[in-house]
Design a protein around this motif. Structure first.
Motif, PDB file in Angstrom:
ATOM      1  N   GLY A 198      36.953 -12.983   6.187  1.00 47.52           N
ATOM      2  CA  GLY A 198      36.560 -12.350   5.486  1.00 47.52           C
ATOM      3  C   GLY A 198      38.339 -11.004   5.606  1.00 47.52           C
ATOM      4  N   THR A 199      37.935 -10.044   5.173  1.00 49.69           N
ATOM      5  CA  THR A 199      39.068  -9.366   5.271  1.00 49.69           C
ATOM      6  C   THR A 199      38.901  -7.722   7.034  1.00 49.69           C
ATOM      7  OG1 THR A 199      38.290  -7.613   4.030  1.00 49.69           O
ATOM      8  CG2 THR A 199      39.599  -9.678   2.773  1.00 49.69           C
ATOM      9  N   PHE A 200      40.587  -7.618   7.414  1.00 49.75           N
ATOM     10  CA  PHE A 200      40.380  -6.877   7.878  1.00 49.75           C
ATOM     11  C   PHE A 200      41.508  -6.100   7.833  1.00 49.75           C
ATOM     12  CE2 PHE A 200      42.535  -4.348  11.441  1.00 49.75           C
ATOM     13  CZ  PHE A 200      41.410  -4.158  12.522  1.00 49.75           C
ATOM     14  N   ASP A 201      41.250  -4.922   7.066  1.00 45.97           N
ATOM     15  CA  ASP A 201      42.455  -3.600   6.605  1.00 45.97           C
ATOM     16  C   ASP A 201      42.347  -3.748   4.997  1.00 45.97           C
ATOM     17  OD1 ASP A 201      41.797  -1.475   8.871  1.00 45.97           O
ATOM     18  OD2 ASP A 201      44.141  -1.926   9.604  1.00 45.97           O
ATOM     19  N   GLY A 202      42.537  -4.109   4.363  1.00 43.41           N
ATOM     20  CA  GLY A 202      42.163  -5.736   3.153  1.00 43.41           C
ATOM     21  C   GLY A 202      43.018  -6.709   3.772  1.00 43.41           C
ATOM     22  N   VAL A 203      42.994  -7.319   4.664  1.00 40.20           N
ATOM     23  CA  VAL A 203      44.027  -8.306   4.555  1.00 40.20           C
ATOM     24  C   VAL A 203      43.619  -9.086   4.737  1.00 40.20           C
ATOM     25  CG1 VAL A 203      45.744  -9.341   6.190  1.00 40.20           C
ATOM     26  CG2 VAL A 203      46.596  -7.045   5.472  1.00 40.20           C
ATOM     27  N   PRO A 204      43.154 -10.246   4.324  1.00 32.42           N
ATOM     28  CA  PRO A 204      42.345 -11.507   4.356  1.00 32.42           C
ATOM     29  C   PRO A 204      42.716 -11.686   5.901  1.00 32.42           C
ATOM     30  CG  PRO A 204      43.713 -12.092   2.724  1.00 32.42           C
ATOM     31  CD  PRO A 204      44.318 -10.763   3.569  1.00 32.42           C
ATOM     32  N   PHE A 205      41.395 -12.625   6.241  1.00 30.32           N
ATOM     33  CA  PHE A 205      41.375 -13.594   7.772  1.00 30.32           C
ATOM     34  C   PHE A 205      40.770 -14.251   7.826  1.00 30.32           C
ATOM     35  CE2 PHE A 205      38.880 -13.081  11.027  1.00 30.32           C
ATOM     36  CZ  PHE A 205      38.691 -12.998  12.395  1.00 30.32           C
ATOM     37  N   LEU A 206      40.727 -15.224   9.139  1.00 33.85           N
ATOM     38  CA  LEU A 206      40.452 -16.039   9.250  1.00 33.85           C
ATOM     39  C   LEU A 206      40.228 -16.763  10.748  1.00 33.85           C
ATOM     40  CD1 LEU A 206      41.742 -19.296   7.649  1.00 33.85           C
ATOM     41  CD2 LEU A 206      39.535 -17.998   6.615  1.00 33.85           C
ATOM     42  N   GLY A 207      39.326 -16.361  11.084  1.00 35.32           N
ATOM     43  CA  GLY A 207      39.454 -16.360  12.833  1.00 35.32           C
ATOM     44  C   GLY A 207      38.309 -17.678  12.825  1.00 35.32           C
ATOM     45  N   PHE A 208      39.356 -18.437  13.952  1.00 31.68           N
ATOM     46  CA  PHE A 208      39.021 -20.289  14.461  1.00 31.68           C
ATOM     47  C   PHE A 208      38.161 -19.751  16.282  1.00 31.68           C
ATOM     48  CE2 PHE A 208      43.229 -21.709  11.848  1.00 31.68           C
ATOM     49  CZ  PHE A 208      41.856 -21.408  11.337  1.00 31.68           C
ATOM     50  N   ARG A 262      46.596  -3.348  14.017  1.00 29.79           N
ATOM     51  CA  ARG A 262      46.712  -2.478  13.151  1.00 29.79           C
ATOM     52  C   ARG A 262      48.220  -2.808  12.840  1.00 29.79           C
ATOM     53  NH1 ARG A 262      41.141   0.903  13.422  1.00 29.79           N
ATOM     54  NH2 ARG A 262      40.622  -0.211  11.304  1.00 29.79           N
ATOM     55  N   ARG A 263      49.389  -2.815  14.194  1.00 33.13           N
ATOM     56  CA  ARG A 263      50.488  -2.254  13.796  1.00 33.13           C
ATOM     57  C   ARG A 263      50.677  -3.831  12.121  1.00 33.13           C
ATOM     58  NH1 ARG A 263      51.316  -4.780  19.469  1.00 33.13           N
ATOM     59  NH2 ARG A 263      50.669  -3.577  20.545  1.00 33.13           N
ATOM     60  N   TYR A 264      50.282  -4.632  12.203  1.00 32.27           N
ATOM     61  CA  TYR A 264      50.289  -5.236  10.881  1.00 32.27           C
ATOM     62  C   TYR A 264      50.009  -5.347   9.591  1.00 32.27           C
ATOM     63  CZ  TYR A 264      52.789  -7.562  14.783  1.00 32.27           C
ATOM     64  OH  TYR A 264      54.267  -7.586  16.538  1.00 32.27           O
ATOM     65  N   THR A 265      48.995  -4.870  10.318  1.00 28.47           N
ATOM     66  CA  THR A 265      48.102  -4.568   8.776  1.00 28.47           C
ATOM     67  C   THR A 265      48.265  -2.686   8.127  1.00 28.47           C
ATOM     68  OG1 THR A 265      46.480  -3.874   9.692  1.00 28.47           O
ATOM     69  CG2 THR A 265      46.359  -5.618   8.875  1.00 28.47           C
ATOM     70  N   ARG A 266      49.164  -1.578   9.378  1.00 27.24           N
ATOM     71  CA  ARG A 266      49.056  -0.622   8.636  1.00 27.24           C
ATOM     72  C   ARG A 266      51.108  -1.065   8.727  1.00 27.24           C
ATOM     73  NH1 ARG A 266      44.292   3.111  10.690  1.00 27.24           N
ATOM     74  NH2 ARG A 266      43.356   2.260   9.561  1.00 27.24           N
ATOM     75  N   VAL A 267      51.492  -1.945   9.025  1.00 27.63           N
ATOM     76  CA  VAL A 267      53.112  -2.093   8.215  1.00 27.63           C
ATOM     77  C   VAL A 267      53.686  -1.229   9.226  1.00 27.63           C
ATOM     78  CG1 VAL A 267      55.095  -1.161   6.440  1.00 27.63           C
ATOM     79  CG2 VAL A 267      52.424  -1.348   5.717  1.00 27.63           C
ATOM     80  N   ALA A 268      53.324  -0.524  10.246  1.00 20.22           N
ATOM     81  CA  ALA A 268      54.699  -0.254  11.882  1.00 20.22           C
ATOM     82  C   ALA A 268      55.399  -1.140  11.820  1.00 20.22           C
ATOM     83  CB  ALA A 268      53.380  -0.147  12.548  1.00 20.22           C
ATOM     84  N   GLU A 269      55.013  -2.765  12.306  1.00 24.30           N
ATOM     85  CA  GLU A 269      55.802  -3.799  12.664  1.00 24.30           C
ATOM     86  C   GLU A 269      55.795  -4.861  11.109  1.00 24.30           C
ATOM     87  OE1 GLU A 269      56.551  -4.611  15.154  1.00 24.30           O
ATOM     88  OE2 GLU A 269      55.733  -2.739  16.431  1.00 24.30           O
ATOM     89  N   GLY A 270      55.320  -4.541  10.131  1.00 22.50           N
ATOM     90  CA  GLY A 270      55.950  -5.467   8.650  1.00 22.50           C
ATOM     91  C   GLY A 270      55.154  -5.531   8.734  1.00 22.50           C
ATOM     92  N   SER A 271      54.348  -6.017   6.983  1.00 23.22           N
ATOM     93  CA  SER A 271      52.881  -5.846   6.561  1.00 23.22           C
ATOM     94  C   SER A 271      53.231  -7.883   6.693  1.00 23.22           C
ATOM     95  CB  SER A 271      52.820  -5.750   5.040  1.00 23.22           C
ATOM     96  OG  SER A 271      53.686  -5.801   4.195  1.00 23.22           O
ATOM     97  N   VAL A 272      51.442  -8.084   6.693  1.00 25.29           N
ATOM     98  CA  VAL A 272      51.304  -9.859   6.514  1.00 25.29           C
ATOM     99  C   VAL A 272      50.571 -10.161   5.582  1.00 25.29           C
ATOM    100  CG1 VAL A 272      51.813  -9.716   9.515  1.00 25.29           C
ATOM    101  CG2 VAL A 272      49.387  -9.461   8.935  1.00 25.29           C
ATOM    102  N   ASP A 273      50.424 -11.301   5.370  1.00 23.27           N
ATOM    103  CA  ASP A 273      49.705 -11.690   4.296  1.00 23.27           C
ATOM    104  C   ASP A 273      47.575 -12.344   5.045  1.00 23.27           C
ATOM    105  OD1 ASP A 273      52.126 -11.639   2.747  1.00 23.27           O
ATOM    106  OD2 ASP A 273      52.710 -13.422   3.605  1.00 23.27           O
TER     107      ASP A 273
END
Length: 408
Positions: free
Chosen positions: A297-307, A245-256
């Protein structure tokens, strides 16, 4: 009981996941060398023709071919045409010494190479009486017409072209100091596991060093992706959620895109599975070995891949699913080169699973397996130069059998 998803179906699912992200990424303009490895943003019409003027392909003598058509002839030597100088005019009965790349004189329609002249050398520039015998030639010989490489307004490179040295050289030849490229995806990469330590720390009993983070980050960087690497997350789901959530809620800058490794199997304490509770993420099995367990899937609206967490499984997951999607959607990386190889030894493969083995392909097209099928065998991975594919409907192959090989 759900049947395993096919490799092809999961490849399409990853493409669909990222399809809404890649086209919306903004473009940016970069100096040519900074654009190395990036993808061209839009179709690029040539701003000028190449060559920009009609010029000589050889060092030689510019002529009117009709004047030497009947077995050759002796011509008086006029002032030379050096490269970079304005065009001159060829007067009847003369020939102009011309350098490679120099403008063709008005009235000339061919160039005779200097080695075919008699004498086969340029005369003294101060000798106004010099002449040369030249053999017959035909119109257009050794002349590069304006626009014969690419014409002004013609598409020099299509959108999505991966910009390597040759492509950047073309842009420089077209007079372009900068180019507009697709902005790369920004990917958050997270390694998970209580047992995993950063390289360089003291290896306590029961612990292992994190190979996956380096392996995946290097793969992503080679694929032209901007990577955000976090510290290793322990097996507490709340820790992982806090990191994400540091990265999905923009605190550290959003990711794709978020990519995790480990914690996606069916065990009771799989941290990624637990952290994704309440989010539209599927955990499933793909009919592939190694790399069967996958999350998408997606986490907080951000595409997610779990390897999965084993190093070879991790790399195979990237090569089979994420790398091809990036190639298709944003133009880079370049696709893996595929060819046919002959097995040095017989092998067996599990029924119903697409097996991907590590191998060494030699110059004669023979491929030898490196290590076994185990997904922890990173040493064998480091010795390999290719991935060997055994389809899910094949269980045995004899020595000499042909297989599909992807070169690494």
């Amino acid at each position: 009981m759900l049947l395993p998803r096919s490799v092809a179906a999961h490849q399409h699912a990853v493409i669909d996941l990222l399809a809404g992200v890649v086209p919306t990424k903004p473009y940016k303009t970069l100096p040519l060398l900074d654009a190395l490895g990036k993808s061209l943003a839009d179709d690029l019409p040539a701003p000028t023709s190449l060559p920009p003027f009609t010029n000589s392909q050889m060092d030689g003598f510019a002529v009117r071919s009709a004047e030497i058509a009947n077995g050759g002839g002796q011509l008086r030597v006029a002032a030379p045409a050096p490269a970079g100088a304005p065009a001159t005019t060829l007067t009847p009965g003369t020939t102009v010494p011309i350098m490679t790349g120099a403008m063709i004189p008005d009235g000339a329609d061919a160039v005779v190479p200097i080695e075919k002249a008699v004498p086969d050398a340029f005369p003294d520039l101060h000798d106004i009486t010099a002449s040369v015998w030249l053999p017959p030639t035909t119109p257009g010989t050794f002349i590069r017409d304006v626009g014969s490489d690419v014409a002004q307004g013609e598409c020099a490179l299509p959108a999505g072209t991966l910009l390597g040295p040759a492509q950047l050289g073309l842009l420089a030849a077209l007079g372009m100091p900068r180019v507009q490229v697709r902005q790369p995806l920004r990917v958050l990469l997270v390694t998970t596991g209580d047992e995993v330590l950063e390289p360089g720390s003291i290896l306590a009993e029961g612990k292992i060093y994190d190979a996956n983070g380096t392996l995946l980050e290097a793969s992503l960087r080679q694929a032209g992706v901007d990577v955000v690497r976090t510290s290793i997350s322990d097996d507490n789901p709340e820790t992982l959620v806090t990191i994400l959530r540091r990265y999905t809620r923009v605190a550290e800058g959003s990711v794709d895109l978020i990519v995790t490794n480990g914690g996606v199997s069916k065990g009771a304490y799989e941290v990624v599975r637990l952290a994704m509770s309440g989010h539209p993420v599927k955990f499933l099995t793909v009919a592939m070995q190694p790399g069967g367990p996958q999350g998408i899937g997606t986490f907080d609206g951000v595409p997610f891949l779990g390897f999965p967490g084993n190093p070879v499984s991790c790399l195979i997951s990237f090569e089979m699913f994420l790398r091809p999607a990036l190639c298709l959607l944003q133009g880079n990386p370049a696709p893996r080169q595929k060819q046919r190889g002959r097995l040095a030894d017989a092998l067996k493969s599990p029924e119903g699973k697409h097996q991907v083995r590590r191998g060494t392909l030699d110059k004669d097209g023979v491929v030898r397996m490196e290590g076994g099928a185990g997904s922890h065998l990173i040493h064998s991975l480091a010795r390999s130069n290719s991935l060997v594919h055994i389809p899910d409907d094949v269980t045995e192959l004899s020595a000499g059998a042909e297989v599909e090989v992807w070169t690494l």
